[in-house]
Design a protein around this motif. Structure first.
Motif, mmCIF file in Angstrom:
data_model
loop_
_atom_site.group_PDB
_atom_site.id
_atom_site.type_symbol
_atom_site.label_atom_id
_atom_site.label_comp_id
_atom_site.label_asym_id
_atom_site.label_seq_id
_atom_site.Cartn_x
_atom_site.Cartn_y
_atom_site.Cartn_z
ATOM 1 N N VAL A 32 -10.955 5.329 -1.486
ATOM 2 C CA VAL A 32 -10.703 4.180 -0.613
ATOM 3 C C VAL A 32 -9.541 4.494 0.333
ATOM 4 O O VAL A 32 -9.630 4.227 1.545
ATOM 5 N N HIS A 33 -8.462 5.064 -0.202
ATOM 6 C CA HIS A 33 -7.312 5.411 0.642
ATOM 7 C C HIS A 33 -7.705 6.407 1.732
ATOM 8 O O HIS A 33 -7.258 6.290 2.878
ATOM 9 N N VAL A 34 -8.527 7.381 1.398
ATOM 10 C CA VAL A 34 -8.947 8.389 2.387
ATOM 11 C C VAL A 34 -9.825 7.749 3.461
ATOM 12 O O VAL A 34 -9.677 8.056 4.653
ATOM 13 N N ILE A 35 -10.712 6.851 3.076
ATOM 14 C CA ILE A 35 -11.563 6.159 4.053
ATOM 15 C C ILE A 35 -10.708 5.302 4.987
ATOM 16 O O ILE A 35 -10.866 5.346 6.214
ATOM 17 N N VAL A 36 -9.791 4.536 4.407
ATOM 18 C CA VAL A 36 -8.906 3.698 5.223
ATOM 19 C C VAL A 36 -8.041 4.585 6.127
ATOM 20 O O VAL A 36 -7.847 4.280 7.311
ATOM 21 N N ALA A 37 -7.540 5.703 5.599
ATOM 22 C CA ALA A 37 -6.719 6.623 6.390
ATOM 23 C C ALA A 37 -7.498 7.158 7.588
ATOM 24 O O ALA A 37 -6.956 7.257 8.700
ATOM 25 N N THR A 38 -8.762 7.484 7.385
ATOM 26 C CA THR A 38 -9.598 7.977 8.482
ATOM 27 C C THR A 38 -9.746 6.920 9.568
ATOM 28 O O THR A 38 -9.608 7.216 10.765
ATOM 29 N N ILE A 39 -9.990 5.686 9.162
ATOM 30 C CA ILE A 39 -10.117 4.582 10.121
ATOM 31 C C ILE A 39 -8.804 4.381 10.873
ATOM 32 O O ILE A 39 -8.785 4.186 12.091
ATOM 33 N N VAL A 40 -7.691 4.448 10.153
ATOM 34 C CA VAL A 40 -6.374 4.255 10.771
ATOM 35 C C VAL A 40 -6.086 5.366 11.779
ATOM 36 O O VAL A 40 -5.602 5.103 12.886
ATOM 37 N N ILE A 41 -6.390 6.611 11.422
ATOM 38 C CA ILE A 41 -6.146 7.740 12.338
ATOM 39 C C ILE A 41 -7.000 7.592 13.598
ATOM 40 O O ILE A 41 -6.504 7.777 14.717
ATOM 41 N N LEU A 42 -8.269 7.258 13.432
ATOM 42 C CA LEU A 42 -9.141 7.062 14.596
ATOM 43 C C LEU A 42 -8.640 5.913 15.473
ATOM 44 O O LEU A 42 -8.654 6.004 16.708
ATOM 45 N N ALA A 44 -5.524 4.911 15.722
ATOM 46 C CA ALA A 44 -4.292 5.360 16.380
ATOM 47 C C ALA A 44 -4.619 6.211 17.608
ATOM 48 O O ALA A 44 -3.951 6.094 18.641
ATOM 49 N N PHE A 45 -5.651 7.062 17.493
ATOM 50 C CA PHE A 45 -6.092 7.830 18.666
ATOM 51 C C PHE A 45 -6.590 6.896 19.762
ATOM 52 O O PHE A 45 -6.230 7.050 20.932
ATOM 53 N N TYR A 46 -7.412 5.937 19.376
ATOM 54 C CA TYR A 46 -7.987 5.007 20.346
ATOM 55 C C TYR A 46 -6.899 4.213 21.065
ATOM 56 O O TYR A 46 -6.983 3.973 22.274
ATOM 57 N N LEU A 47 -5.872 3.800 20.324
ATOM 58 C CA LEU A 47 -4.794 2.999 20.900
ATOM 59 C C LEU A 47 -3.717 3.851 21.565
ATOM 60 O O LEU A 47 -2.697 3.333 22.010
ATOM 61 N N PHE A 49 -1.467 6.166 20.448
ATOM 62 C CA PHE A 49 -0.140 6.168 19.839
ATOM 63 C C PHE A 49 0.673 7.337 20.390
ATOM 64 O O PHE A 49 0.143 8.405 20.667
ATOM 65 N N SER A 50 1.984 7.121 20.496
ATOM 66 C CA SER A 50 2.882 8.206 20.896
ATOM 67 C C SER A 50 3.000 9.188 19.725
ATOM 68 O O SER A 50 2.553 8.902 18.601
ATOM 69 N N GLY A 51 3.624 10.311 19.990
ATOM 70 C CA GLY A 51 3.798 11.303 18.937
ATOM 71 C C GLY A 51 4.566 10.760 17.742
ATOM 72 O O GLY A 51 4.202 10.993 16.592
ATOM 73 N N VAL A 52 5.631 10.021 18.006
ATOM 74 C CA VAL A 52 6.449 9.454 16.927
ATOM 75 C C VAL A 52 5.650 8.416 16.146
ATOM 76 O O VAL A 52 5.685 8.389 14.904
ATOM 77 N N GLU A 53 4.931 7.561 16.850
ATOM 78 C CA GLU A 53 4.115 6.546 16.174
ATOM 79 C C GLU A 53 3.050 7.210 15.301
ATOM 80 O O GLU A 53 2.818 6.786 14.164
ATOM 81 N N PHE A 54 2.425 8.245 15.853
ATOM 82 C CA PHE A 54 1.395 8.944 15.096
ATOM 83 C C PHE A 54 1.992 9.624 13.858
ATOM 84 O O PHE A 54 1.383 9.610 12.787
ATOM 85 N N CYS A 55 3.185 10.193 13.998
ATOM 86 C CA CYS A 55 3.865 10.803 12.845
ATOM 87 C C CYS A 55 4.164 9.766 11.772
ATOM 88 O O CYS A 55 4.031 10.050 10.573
ATOM 89 N N LEU A 56 4.579 8.575 12.181
ATOM 90 C CA LEU A 56 4.821 7.504 11.206
ATOM 91 C C LEU A 56 3.546 7.141 10.461
ATOM 92 O O LEU A 56 3.561 6.931 9.237
ATOM 93 N N VAL A 57 2.441 7.060 11.191
ATOM 94 C CA VAL A 57 1.149 6.755 10.562
ATOM 95 C C VAL A 57 0.790 7.847 9.552
ATOM 96 O O VAL A 57 0.410 7.557 8.411
ATOM 97 N N LEU A 58 0.907 9.105 9.971
ATOM 98 C CA LEU A 58 0.589 10.220 9.062
ATOM 99 C C LEU A 58 1.503 10.235 7.838
ATOM 100 O O LEU A 58 1.057 10.506 6.720
ATOM 101 N N PHE A 59 2.780 9.931 8.044
ATOM 102 C CA PHE A 59 3.716 9.882 6.913
ATOM 103 C C PHE A 59 3.312 8.795 5.930
ATOM 104 O O PHE A 59 3.326 9.014 4.710
ATOM 105 N N CYS A 60 2.957 7.627 6.433
ATOM 106 C CA CYS A 60 2.542 6.526 5.552
ATOM 107 C C CYS A 60 1.279 6.892 4.773
ATOM 108 O O CYS A 60 1.179 6.606 3.577
ATOM 109 N N ILE A 61 0.331 7.527 5.458
ATOM 110 C CA ILE A 61 -0.898 7.954 4.788
ATOM 111 C C ILE A 61 -0.570 8.950 3.684
ATOM 112 O O ILE A 61 -1.048 8.824 2.551
ATOM 113 N N ALA A 62 0.257 9.933 3.998
ATOM 114 C CA ALA A 62 0.634 10.941 3.007
ATOM 115 C C ALA A 62 1.370 10.305 1.834
ATOM 116 O O ALA A 62 1.119 10.648 0.672
#
Length: 125
Positions: A32-42, A44-47, A49-62
């Motif tokens: 479930v976490h991996v599926i949600v993470a995939t949706i969140v990453i996609l 973030a790309f669509y919206l 996100f700046s590099g810092v915002e994207f790093c925050l998203v990746l950190f939260c997922i990790a």
């Protein structure tokens, strides 16, 4: 040196990949976490996100997936040691590790609401 210490980098990486795949196969929460993470990453790309915002998203997922995997490892270890017998202390340890996953998830959701909320409001306004 034990046989585990002298495996070499490739074998160590293979074992880590095997462990991740085992976690995916054995734990629905991680899937479930991996599926949600995939949706969140996609998203973030669509919206855009700046590099810092994207790093925050990746950190939260990790953070969430690592917490879930450590929780699973703790549960498997304790079940193995205690042969699936009930123990109050084992139950407490499992509850604490599950609480760590919940805490990491809640903080990640709050960060996501801040990051995504700002972008979505920007699209609407």
């Amino acid at each position: 040196m034990t046989r585990y210490k002298s495996q070499g980098f490739n074998k160590t990486f293979r074992n880590a990949r095997k462990g991740f795949n085992l976690a995916l196969k054995s734990e629905i929460n991680i899937r479930v976490h991996v599926i949600v993470a995939t949706i969140v990453i996609l998203s973030a790309f669509y919206l855009k996100f700046s590099g810092v915002e994207f790093c925050l998203v990746l950190f939260c997922i990790a953070l969430v997936i690592c917490a879930e995997m450590l929780n699973t490892a703790i549960e498997f270890t304790l079940d193995s040691i205690y042969h699936n017998r009930y123990s109050r202390m084992v139950g407490m340890a499992k509850d604490i590790s599950a609480g760590a996953v919940m805490f990491a998830t809640l903080i990640s959701i709050l960060i996501g609401l801040i990051l995504f909320g700002e972008k979505i409001i920007g699209l609407i306004a």
